[in-house]
Design a protein around this motif. Sequence first.
Motif, PDB file in Angstrom:
ATOM      1  N   THR A   1      28.925 -14.416  11.912  1.00  0.00           N
ATOM      2  CA  THR A   1      29.084 -14.331  13.362  1.00  0.00           C
ATOM      3  C   THR A   1      27.772 -14.105  14.098  1.00  0.00           C
ATOM      4  OG1 THR A   1      29.645 -11.972  13.263  1.00  0.00           O
ATOM      5  CG2 THR A   1      31.491 -13.556  13.227  1.00  0.00           C
ATOM      6  N   ASN A   2      26.692 -13.941  13.374  1.00  0.00           N
ATOM      7  CA  ASN A   2      25.376 -13.840  13.995  1.00  0.00           C
ATOM      8  C   ASN A   2      24.531 -15.083  13.762  1.00  0.00           C
ATOM      9  OD1 ASN A   2      24.795 -11.182  15.439  1.00  0.00           O
ATOM     10  ND2 ASN A   2      26.000 -10.584  13.655  1.00  0.00           N
ATOM     11  N   ASP A   3      25.156 -16.146  13.271  1.00  0.00           N
ATOM     12  CA  ASP A   3      24.503 -17.446  13.083  1.00  0.00           C
ATOM     13  C   ASP A   3      24.744 -18.270  14.349  1.00  0.00           C
ATOM     14  OD1 ASP A   3      24.257 -20.282  12.474  1.00  0.00           O
ATOM     15  OD2 ASP A   3      24.139 -19.705  10.360  1.00  0.00           O
ATOM     16  N   SER A   4      23.680 -18.564  15.087  1.00  0.00           N
ATOM     17  CA  SER A   4      23.838 -19.227  16.387  1.00  0.00           C
ATOM     18  C   SER A   4      24.479 -20.609  16.263  1.00  0.00           C
ATOM     19  CB  SER A   4      22.497 -19.317  17.118  1.00  0.00           C
ATOM     20  OG  SER A   4      21.577 -20.061  16.350  1.00  0.00           O
ATOM     21  N   LYS A   5      24.200 -21.342  15.201  1.00  0.00           N
ATOM     22  CA  LYS A   5      24.807 -22.678  15.036  1.00  0.00           C
ATOM     23  C   LYS A   5      26.324 -22.557  14.856  1.00  0.00           C
ATOM     24  CE  LYS A   5      24.603 -26.955  12.517  1.00  0.00           C
ATOM     25  NZ  LYS A   5      24.300 -27.639  11.310  1.00  0.00           N
TER      26      LYS A   5
ATOM     27  N   PHE B   1      32.261 -21.053  20.397  1.00  0.00           N
ATOM     28  CA  PHE B   1      32.125 -20.782  21.828  1.00  0.00           C
ATOM     29  C   PHE B   1      31.863 -19.309  22.088  1.00  0.00           C
ATOM     30  CE2 PHE B   1      35.438 -24.092  21.226  1.00  0.00           C
ATOM     31  CZ  PHE B   1      34.690 -25.188  21.595  1.00  0.00           C
ATOM     32  N   SER B   2      30.983 -18.754  21.290  1.00  0.00           N
ATOM     33  CA  SER B   2      30.730 -17.326  21.393  1.00  0.00           C
ATOM     34  C   SER B   2      29.253 -17.041  21.188  1.00  0.00           C
ATOM     35  CB  SER B   2      31.555 -16.596  20.331  1.00  0.00           C
ATOM     36  OG  SER B   2      31.436 -15.213  20.468  1.00  0.00           O
ATOM     37  N   GLU B   3      28.814 -15.954  21.751  1.00  0.00           N
ATOM     38  CA  GLU B   3      27.430 -15.518  21.607  1.00  0.00           C
ATOM     39  C   GLU B   3      27.224 -14.913  20.219  1.00  0.00           C
ATOM     40  OE1 GLU B   3      24.432 -12.391  23.868  1.00  0.00           O
ATOM     41  OE2 GLU B   3      26.555 -12.407  24.346  1.00  0.00           O
ATOM     42  N   PRO B   4      26.151 -15.304  19.521  1.00  0.00           N
ATOM     43  CA  PRO B   4      25.896 -14.746  18.184  1.00  0.00           C
ATOM     44  C   PRO B   4      25.275 -13.360  18.270  1.00  0.00           C
ATOM     45  CG  PRO B   4      24.180 -16.293  18.724  1.00  0.00           C
ATOM     46  CD  PRO B   4      25.162 -16.311  19.882  1.00  0.00           C
ATOM     47  N   PHE B   5      26.071 -12.418  18.697  1.00  0.00           N
ATOM     48  CA  PHE B   5      25.536 -11.078  18.914  1.00  0.00           C
ATOM     49  C   PHE B   5      26.635 -10.076  18.604  1.00  0.00           C
ATOM     50  CE2 PHE B   5      24.683  -7.352  21.579  1.00  0.00           C
ATOM     51  CZ  PHE B   5      23.375  -7.086  21.223  1.00  0.00           C
ATOM     52  N   GLU B   6      26.629  -9.570  17.386  1.00  0.00           N
ATOM     53  CA  GLU B   6      27.623  -8.586  16.998  1.00  0.00           C
ATOM     54  C   GLU B   6      26.986  -7.657  15.968  1.00  0.00           C
ATOM     55  OE1 GLU B   6      32.296  -9.024  17.090  1.00  0.00           O
ATOM     56  OE2 GLU B   6      31.338 -10.308  15.612  1.00  0.00           O
TER      57      GLU B   6
ATOM     58  N   THR C   1      54.297 -18.289  17.020  1.00  0.00           N
ATOM     59  CA  THR C   1      53.078 -19.087  17.078  1.00  0.00           C
ATOM     60  C   THR C   1      51.872 -18.225  16.722  1.00  0.00           C
ATOM     61  OG1 THR C   1      52.716 -18.584  19.414  1.00  0.00           O
ATOM     62  CG2 THR C   1      54.004 -20.570  18.901  1.00  0.00           C
ATOM     63  N   THR C   2      50.776 -18.899  16.403  1.00  0.00           N
ATOM     64  CA  THR C   2      49.505 -18.216  16.153  1.00  0.00           C
ATOM     65  C   THR C   2      48.364 -19.198  16.375  1.00  0.00           C
ATOM     66  OG1 THR C   2      48.291 -16.783  14.622  1.00  0.00           O
ATOM     67  CG2 THR C   2      49.314 -18.725  13.673  1.00  0.00           C
ATOM     68  N   GLU C   3      47.165 -18.658  16.562  1.00  0.00           N
ATOM     69  CA  GLU C   3      45.960 -19.473  16.653  1.00  0.00           C
ATOM     70  C   GLU C   3      45.200 -19.374  15.337  1.00  0.00           C
ATOM     71  OE1 GLU C   3      41.832 -20.028  19.232  1.00  0.00           O
ATOM     72  OE2 GLU C   3      43.373 -18.653  19.970  1.00  0.00           O
ATOM     73  N   PHE C   4      44.716 -20.510  14.852  1.00  0.00           N
ATOM     74  CA  PHE C   4      43.964 -20.622  13.601  1.00  0.00           C
ATOM     75  C   PHE C   4      42.475 -20.698  13.905  1.00  0.00           C
ATOM     76  CE2 PHE C   4      41.814 -23.548  10.659  1.00  0.00           C
ATOM     77  CZ  PHE C   4      42.054 -22.936   9.447  1.00  0.00           C
ATOM     78  N   GLN C   5      41.670 -19.943  13.132  1.00  0.00           N
ATOM     79  CA  GLN C   5      40.212 -20.008  13.224  1.00  0.00           C
ATOM     80  C   GLN C   5      39.634 -19.964  11.813  1.00  0.00           C
ATOM     81  OE1 GLN C   5      39.195 -16.609  15.685  1.00  0.00           O
ATOM     82  NE2 GLN C   5      39.462 -17.800  17.548  1.00  0.00           N
ATOM     83  N   ILE C   6      38.529 -20.659  11.609  1.00  0.00           N
ATOM     84  CA  ILE C   6      37.898 -20.683  10.285  1.00  0.00           C
ATOM     85  C   ILE C   6      36.382 -20.787  10.438  1.00  0.00           C
ATOM     86  CG2 ILE C   6      38.156 -23.196  10.113  1.00  0.00           C
ATOM     87  CD1 ILE C   6      38.572 -22.827   7.065  1.00  0.00           C
ATOM     88  N   ILE C   7      35.683 -20.117   9.536  1.00  0.00           N
ATOM     89  CA  ILE C   7      34.231 -20.291   9.388  1.00  0.00           C
ATOM     90  C   ILE C   7      33.947 -20.408   7.901  1.00  0.00           C
ATOM     91  CG2 ILE C   7      31.916 -19.323   9.639  1.00  0.00           C
ATOM     92  CD1 ILE C   7      32.915 -17.574  11.892  1.00  0.00           C
ATOM     93  N   VAL C   8      33.241 -21.468   7.518  1.00  0.00           N
ATOM     94  CA  VAL C   8      32.711 -21.590   6.164  1.00  0.00           C
ATOM     95  C   VAL C   8      31.197 -21.488   6.292  1.00  0.00           C
ATOM     96  CG1 VAL C   8      32.432 -23.108   4.161  1.00  0.00           C
ATOM     97  CG2 VAL C   8      34.651 -22.982   5.343  1.00  0.00           C
ATOM     98  N   ALA C   9      30.592 -20.658   5.454  1.00  0.00           N
ATOM     99  CA  ALA C   9      29.137 -20.473   5.496  1.00  0.00           C
ATOM    100  C   ALA C   9      28.447 -21.828   5.358  1.00  0.00           C
ATOM    101  CB  ALA C   9      28.699 -19.532   4.382  1.00  0.00           C
ATOM    102  N   PRO C  10      27.387 -22.057   6.134  1.00  0.00           N
ATOM    103  CA  PRO C  10      26.718 -23.363   6.127  1.00  0.00           C
ATOM    104  C   PRO C  10      26.353 -23.875   4.726  1.00  0.00           C
ATOM    105  CG  PRO C  10      25.851 -22.020   7.903  1.00  0.00           C
ATOM    106  CD  PRO C  10      26.780 -21.139   7.101  1.00  0.00           C
ATOM    107  N   GLU C  11      25.924 -22.981   3.847  1.00  0.00           N
ATOM    108  CA  GLU C  11      25.524 -23.420   2.507  1.00  0.00           C
ATOM    109  C   GLU C  11      26.715 -23.844   1.643  1.00  0.00           C
ATOM    110  OE1 GLU C  11      25.753 -18.849   2.326  1.00  0.00           O
ATOM    111  OE2 GLU C  11      25.151 -20.375   3.794  1.00  0.00           O
ATOM    112  N   HIS C  12      27.936 -23.595   2.095  1.00  0.00           N
ATOM    113  CA  HIS C  12      29.140 -23.976   1.350  1.00  0.00           C
ATOM    114  C   HIS C  12      29.919 -25.093   2.033  1.00  0.00           C
ATOM    115  CE1 HIS C  12      28.675 -20.783  -1.577  1.00  0.00           C
ATOM    116  NE2 HIS C  12      28.422 -19.956  -0.577  1.00  0.00           N
TER     117      HIS C  12
END
Length: 172
Positions: free
Chosen positions: A20-24, A30-35, A79-90
């Motif tokens: 969540t701190n990776d700007s890309k 749609f979020s600021e990489p600042f946590e 209902t629910t909202e789905f979100q996913i992040i896979v690390a760039p190297e994967h």
Amino acid sequence: MTVRLRALERDDLPLVHRLTNDSKIMTYWFSEPFEALVELRDIYDRHVHDLTERRFVITDDVESVGIVELIGIDAVHRTTEFQIIVAPEHQGHGHASAATVLALDYAFRVLNLHKVHLVVDVENAAAIRIYRRAGFVEEGTLREEFFADGRYHDALRMGILQREHLAQATAG
């Protein structure tokens, strides 16, 4: 490679912090990489018993490679909202596709939800391909919905119904 989902634990927060701190990555969320890590710990502690969300770590045979979230679970409308992040190297190794199907199985077979939806940047072609293969359909375009990376972005709202997912799982 065997992709699995497991519940997010407090010990996983350094992975979440890195992602969540990776700007890309966060441009697509749609979020600021600042946590701060301490902030993530506080959020985790406040939400660990929250029944309106499920947070998972994506693992393969070797390591943790990303996170999946079902957020805003609505027990009335199912209902629910789905979100996913896979690390760039994967990325590009099938983790996101497999994790998406696993999360849908959980949402529809375990939680008995009716619909899962998501919002994705129209420029994120790789993610849109993954979502379409998983059975999501476009429900509409949200014009200039988010401000990220110095400009407004259009987004797609996509969704999949329980019966669609179960039919696809049976057929495939």
